[in-house]
Design an enzyme around this catalytic site. Structure first.
Site, PDB file in Angstrom:
ATOM      1  N   CYS A   2       0.883  -1.175  -0.044  1.00  0.00           N
ATOM      2  CA  CYS A   2       0.026  -0.168  -0.177  1.00  0.00           C
ATOM      3  C   CYS A   2       1.004   1.238   0.027  1.00  0.00           C
ATOM      4  O   CYS A   2       2.142   1.131   0.202  1.00  0.00           O
ATOM      5  CB  CYS A   2      -0.830   0.100   1.282  1.00  0.00           C
ATOM      6  SG  CYS A   2      -2.124  -1.269   1.310  1.00  0.00           S
ATOM      7  N   GLY A  28      -0.210   0.489  -5.042  1.00  0.00           N
ATOM      8  CA  GLY A  28      -1.623  -0.238  -4.782  1.00  0.00           C
ATOM      9  C   GLY A  28      -2.629   0.035  -5.731  1.00  0.00           C
ATOM     10  O   GLY A  28      -2.638   1.256  -6.021  1.00  0.00           O
ATOM     11  N   ASN A 102       0.200   1.008   5.890  1.00  0.00           N
ATOM     12  CA  ASN A 102       1.020   0.013   4.990  1.00  0.00           C
ATOM     13  C   ASN A 102       1.896  -1.051   5.518  1.00  0.00           C
ATOM     14  O   ASN A 102       2.734  -0.608   6.600  1.00  0.00           O
ATOM     15  CB  ASN A 102       2.178   0.912   4.078  1.00  0.00           C
ATOM     16  CG  ASN A 102       3.008   0.199   3.179  1.00  0.00           C
ATOM     17  OD1 ASN A 102       4.047   0.621   2.864  1.00  0.00           O
ATOM     18  ND2 ASN A 102       2.645  -1.211   2.749  1.00  0.00           N
ATOM     19  N   GLY A 103       1.475  -2.249   5.264  1.00  0.00           N
ATOM     20  CA  GLY A 103       2.459  -3.369   6.027  1.00  0.00           C
ATOM     21  C   GLY A 103       1.351  -4.559   6.673  1.00  0.00           C
ATOM     22  O   GLY A 103       0.456  -4.548   5.813  1.00  0.00           O
ATOM     23  N   TYR A 258      12.215  -4.102  -6.080  1.00  0.00           N
ATOM     24  CA  TYR A 258      11.101  -4.120  -7.132  1.00  0.00           C
ATOM     25  C   TYR A 258      10.039  -2.858  -6.756  1.00  0.00           C
ATOM     26  O   TYR A 258       9.462  -2.073  -7.709  1.00  0.00           O
ATOM     27  CB  TYR A 258      10.353  -5.369  -6.941  1.00  0.00           C
ATOM     28  CG  TYR A 258       9.127  -5.373  -7.624  1.00  0.00           C
ATOM     29  CD1 TYR A 258       8.830  -5.271  -8.957  1.00  0.00           C
ATOM     30  CD2 TYR A 258       7.868  -5.407  -6.974  1.00  0.00           C
ATOM     31  CE1 TYR A 258       7.754  -5.224  -9.691  1.00  0.00           C
ATOM     32  CE2 TYR A 258       6.698  -5.190  -7.576  1.00  0.00           C
ATOM     33  CZ  TYR A 258       6.668  -5.258  -8.826  1.00  0.00           C
ATOM     34  OH  TYR A 258       5.347  -5.287  -9.519  1.00  0.00           O
TER      35      TYR A 258
HETATM   36  P1  AMP Z   1       6.286 -14.057 -11.788  1.00  0.00           P
HETATM   37  O1  AMP Z   1       6.003 -14.276 -13.141  1.00  0.00           O
HETATM   38  O2  AMP Z   1       5.349 -14.432 -10.684  1.00  0.00           O
HETATM   39  O3  AMP Z   1       7.860 -14.758 -11.705  1.00  0.00           O
HETATM   40  O4  AMP Z   1       6.529 -12.598 -11.709  1.00  0.00           O
HETATM   41  C1  AMP Z   1       7.913 -12.070 -12.024  1.00  0.00           C
HETATM   42  C2  AMP Z   1       7.478 -10.584 -12.158  1.00  0.00           C
HETATM   43  O5  AMP Z   1       6.786  -9.825 -11.275  1.00  0.00           O
HETATM   44  C3  AMP Z   1       8.793  -9.925 -12.001  1.00  0.00           C
HETATM   45  O6  AMP Z   1       8.931  -9.130 -13.322  1.00  0.00           O
HETATM   46  C4  AMP Z   1       8.742  -8.757 -11.097  1.00  0.00           C
HETATM   47  O7  AMP Z   1       8.928  -7.304 -11.717  1.00  0.00           O
HETATM   48  C5  AMP Z   1       7.179  -8.726 -10.692  1.00  0.00           C
HETATM   49  N1  AMP Z   1       7.209  -8.877  -9.147  1.00  0.00           N
HETATM   50  C6  AMP Z   1       7.814  -9.224  -8.383  1.00  0.00           C
HETATM   51  N2  AMP Z   1       7.198  -9.102  -7.016  1.00  0.00           N
HETATM   52  C7  AMP Z   1       5.824  -8.731  -7.117  1.00  0.00           C
HETATM   53  C8  AMP Z   1       4.872  -8.487  -6.444  1.00  0.00           C
HETATM   54  N3  AMP Z   1       4.889  -8.665  -5.145  1.00  0.00           N
HETATM   55  N4  AMP Z   1       3.725  -8.036  -7.054  1.00  0.00           N
HETATM   56  C9  AMP Z   1       3.919  -7.739  -8.223  1.00  0.00           C
HETATM   57  N5  AMP Z   1       4.766  -8.107  -9.040  1.00  0.00           N
HETATM   58  C10 AMP Z   1       5.703  -8.298  -8.566  1.00  0.00           C
END
Ligand code: AMP
Length: 492
Positions: A2, A28, A102-103, A258
């Site tokens: 968030c 978010g 947030n958390g 990220y």
């Molecule tokens: P995946 O397809 O599940 O391996 O997603 C990897 C991708 O999701 C990477 O390109 C990251 O940039 C992105 N990513 C990593 N963590 C999150 C998160 N918590 N929420 C949304 N996207 C994420």
């Protein structure tokens, strides 16, 4: 995850809170909300499901009159998704308190039980933010002061810290009195303060990320310290106090990998610079492991890996090419609730530039691999476009454990690396070779920006959770995060 923002100024703050929420939208996209307090002590609020631009229309903005207020963008991590979960949340006693969080609390079940049985408070959702709000309200109310001073408020925060475990960066609006910000003992989630000169007083902003300060004319004052609370009363007077017994700064390292905007500085570390260093370290590891590599081009998976990928290509002395064009107008693939939807959406989100792949050995760079869905699809697309070999580099180490501190990660068993070796992950996603950043290198790249920080929250890589966990907490969260359970919840 968030995003939160609070502003205290001489004149109406709604437009600035709106602009700030737009700049925090990446944190978010599920719901957004804002509450402001006017000079008569009346609250004006608006919250709903959806993007910031959809939640607030001109007619809402016209009614959001008040010179101090708080706002929130939500992305559910624990608890359900629905209108009743949108924040700020409100409780009318004492004074009328609104809260944006947030958390994630790791003992919310126990606290919810105490609130019901011992403190006779009704909770309407399973949201840990509602728990946190009621704990704080109870502790503030116990002091039975009609006009609470900063001292009373800080005393209530001390008690709140004693009772709450987990991660929380919080903003609260105390009706008729002012805005309050605080961070948990470990400062897991970010929170920064900005300042601006008004005509007659200083004006303040407190927000998850400082990237939005300059566009609103604020200068960064500092970050909120672990366990610290800051209160800006309705006249604009600033108070702060350390309210934790054993504060220790251990910020979440994944913010740098990220989540945060590259133009933010969190706990004095530039996210952009940290990502550049992640690229450098990866290049160094590649040179060590594969001194005679045959990589022809480095291609980022946009957007969050571009900074690391560019620096990696410079250090490796291999050309950097854009091989994917992102369609900016669809949401992140992660947000799609079910696996099938997620698979389809990678192609909708990224379009491939064939000419950068044909006949080449490419090194694809992403910030992280979570489920492996994105990387698998992308590698498939690269091969279809004629790449000879597809290598893959992750700027983060292998993600093996679910996140308990406010990041929406899938259940542990849905993480591609949870029970696979690096070679097995490479096979699973179809890469000819895979390199992960080591945890040691990741910590170095971030810590370099602020050597005073001795430790980071890194549990998604290690499984070492730094706060106490409630009874069965890990298993309950694991169960509630599985795709099929999420689907059932949403259907219900
Ligand atoms: P995946 O397809 O599940 O391996 O997603 C990897 C991708 O999701 C990477 O390109 C990251 O940039 C992105 N990513 C990593 N963590 C999150 C998160 N918590 N929420 C949304 N996207 C994420």
């Amino acid at each position: 995850m968030c995003g939160i923002v609070g502003i205290s100024a001489e004149s109406n703050v709604a437009a600035e809170i709106y602009d700030s929420l737009l700049m925090l939208q990446h944190r978010g996209q599920d719901a957004a909300g804002m509450v402001v307090c006017d000079s008569e002590g009346k609250l004006n609020s608006r919250k709903s499901m959806g993007y910031v631009r959809d939640v607030f229309q001109q007619n809402h903005m016209n009614k959001l009159v008040g010179n101090y207020g708080i706002g929130h963008v939500r992305y559910p991590t624990a608890g359900g998704a629905g209108k009743e979960f949108a924040q700020p949340m409100y409780v009318n006693s004492p004074y009328g308190i609104s809260l944006a969080h947030n958390g994630n609390l790791t003992n919310s079940k126990e606290l919810a039980r105490q609130l019901f049985h011992a403190e006779m408070r009704h909770l309407n959702t399973d949201s840990d933010s509602e728990v946190l709000l009621n704990i704080f309200a109870h502790e503030l109310g116990k002091q039975r002061e009609i006009y609470p001073s900063a001292e009373h408020i800080f005393k209530a925060i001390t008690k709140t810290h004693r009772r709450c475990d987990g991660a929380y960066a919080v903003l609260a609006l105390i009706t008729g009195h002012g805005i309050l910000g605080f961070r948990d003992n470990n400062a897991i989630r970010p929170l920064s303060i900005g300042i601006r000169k008004g005509q007659t007083r200083d004006e303040y902003i407190i927000a998850s990320e400082d990237a939005l300060f300059t566009s609103q004319g604020f200068e960064k004052l500092r970050d909120v310290e672990p366990g610290e609370a800051v209160f800006i009363d309705k006249k604009g007077i600033f108070f702060s106090q350390q309210c934790a017994e054993k504060p220790q700064k251990k910020p979440c390292i994944f913010e740098y990998v990220y989540f945060s905007r590259p133009d933010s500085k969190i706990d004095e570390i530039s996210v952009y610079k940290a990502r550049m260093r992640m690229g450098s370290k990866l290049a160094k590891s590649i040179k060590n492991i594969k001194p005679n590599h045959d990589i022809d081009v480095v291609i980022p998976i946009p957007d969050s890996s571009t900074t690391a990928a560019l620096q990696l290509s410079v250090d490796l002395d291999v050309p950097y090419r854009e091989g994917f064009v992102k369609n900016r107008y669809i949401g992140r693939t992660f947000i799609m609730p079910y696996q099938e939807e997620r698979k389809k959406s990678v192609r909708r989100k990224l379009n491939i530039l064939d000419l950068e792949f044909r006949g080449k050995n490419v090194l694809l760079v992403d910030d992280s691999i979570v489920r492996g869905t994105t990387s698998k699809k992308i590698i498939e697309m690269a091969k279809e476009s004629g790449a000879k070999k597809v290598y893959f580099a992750s700027a983060a180490p292998a993600i093996k454990y679910q996140n308990l501190y406010g990041i929406d990660m899938p259940a542990t068993k849905e993480l591609v690396a949870s029970n696979r070796t690096h070679e097995e992950v490479a096979k699973e996603i179809g890469a000819d070779w895979l390199i992960y950043q080591t945890l040691e290198d990741l910590i170095d790249t971030v810590q370099y920006g602020n050597p005073d920080i001795k430790e980071f929250e890194t549990s998604i890589f290690t499984g070492d959770y730094i706060t106490p966990l409630g009874e069965n907490y890990l298993q309950d969260l694991e169960d509630s995060r599985q795709d099929d359970v999420k689907a059932q919840r949403e259907n219900a």
